[in-house]
Design an enzyme around this catalytic site. Structure first.
Site, PDB file in Angstrom:
ATOM      1  N   GLN A  24      -9.612   6.837  -7.328  1.00 45.58           N
ATOM      2  CA  GLN A  24      -9.090   7.868  -7.136  1.00 45.58           C
ATOM      3  C   GLN A  24     -10.498   9.116  -6.754  1.00 45.58           C
ATOM      4  O   GLN A  24     -10.898   9.421  -7.188  1.00 45.58           O
ATOM      5  CB  GLN A  24      -7.312   8.356  -7.648  1.00 45.58           C
ATOM      6  N   ARG A  27      -6.002   8.158  -3.505  1.00 43.87           N
ATOM      7  CA  ARG A  27      -6.080   6.566  -4.345  1.00 43.87           C
ATOM      8  C   ARG A  27      -6.753   6.121  -3.572  1.00 43.87           C
ATOM      9  O   ARG A  27      -6.673   6.400  -2.054  1.00 43.87           O
ATOM     10  CB  ARG A  27      -4.849   6.449  -4.574  1.00 43.87           C
TER      11      ARG A  27
END
Length: 316
Positions: free
Chosen positions: A96, A195
């Site tokens: 992420q 993400r």
């Protein structure tokens, strides 16, 4: 409930942690839980004070009502500026990235904050890894193309870590935590996460990928874990600093360790080993491993006794 203006916080605040189930979580943060617990939010604006004159109020309510007394002269605004977590990683977390303040407001709306964060490794199995930054020679165009094409692992840089390592992660840095890690995380007050890759787990509503946003904010930043030497009794050891926070390690054994907020910043303390006795304003609190307390800026001087190791986060 309303907060009387006369009840400025000057005594240490013990907060109720918030535990969160995660698909990658383990059993060390809340052993009695039937489901894996990945995160404990131990110092957060929505945590409630457990006891004392401010019992039941949240850290955010106290911060808004009494910013100078709680946050200190170095704070900007009235929102509690840091979020401190403990993370127990049994599996890989998603790969992420977090935006900076300007990107957060542009992409997520006015009032949103970016997220610069730091990790301090408390426990690590032999060979434990994390991802931090990208490989040498990666250029911005190739990185953006790889993110949008779902090929970020071609550029992610892995690091082997051990207990005592610290990693400072500026906003825009690609990152992920691997199995076998227990760590402390301090960050800006933000839960804004994009993400990039989730190890082919099902893309449920709570675990969607954010490829366009990730491509926009991810930088070619390279970072590396910084090892630390074992601290000596009575020592305050700076582990890392940035414009948002300073992270220090404190070691106590025998002689009292004296500290002072100077009215400049709150001090958020988390015990990582042993037992700590904190005395401030004639009151003494006992804290064990993984327990936390916030010392308001208005508390001024305080002392720490016992045989312990603790982490302290404050404003720079």
């Amino acid at each position: 409930m309303s907060l009387p203006s006369s009840t400025a916080p000057t005594r240490p605040l013990v907060l109720q942690p918030r535990f969160s189930q995660r698909v990658w979580g383990g059993t060390r943060l809340l052993p009695e839980s039937p489901t894996p617990i990945g995160e404990a939010w131990v110092v957060y604006e929505e945590n409630q004070v457990q006891f004392g004159p401010h019992a039941g109020y949240t850290l955010g309510e106290l911060s808004a009502a009494h910013p100078r007394e709680l946050l200190g002269r170095r704070a900007q605004g009235t929102r509690f500026p840091l979020l401190i977590k403990l993370l127990d990683c049994a599996e890989w977390l998603s790969v992420q990235v977090h935006p900076d303040d300007a990107q957060a407001q542009r992409l997520a709306g006015e009032g949103q904050l970016g997220k610069t964060e730091a990790w301090h490794i408390l426990e690590a199995v032999p060979g434990a890894e994390l991802i931090a930054g990208v490989r040498p020679g990666t250029d911005a165009k190739a990185l953006r193309t790889a993110i949008l094409a779902g090929r970020i692992m071609d550029y992610a840089e892995r690091h082997t870590v051990q207990a005592g390592d610290t990693v400072l992660m500026p906003a825009g840095t690609l990152h992920a935590l691997g199995p076998g890690l227990l760590l402390y995380e301090v960050q800006q007050t933000s839960d804004l996460t994009y993400r990039v890759y989730d190890w082919d787990r099902p893309a449920s509503a709570g675990r969607a990928l954010h490829l366009p946003e990730s491509a926009e904010v991810t930088t070619t930043t390279r970072v590396a874990p910084q090892p630390s030497t074992p601290g000596q009794p009575g020592e305050v050891q700076e582990l890392t600093r940035c414009p948002y926070f300073v992270l220090e390690r404190l070691v106590g054994e025998g002689t009292a360790l004296q500290a002072d907020t100077l009215g400049e910043s709150f001090h958020a303390l988390t015990v990582t080993a042993g037992e700590l006795h904190l005395t401030a304003g004639g009151e003494t609190l006992k804290l064990g491993p993984l327990e936390s307390v916030v010392v308001p800026a208005a508390a001024g001087t305080y002392s720490l006794t016992g045989t312990f190791q603790a982490l302290r986060s404050r404003l720079p």
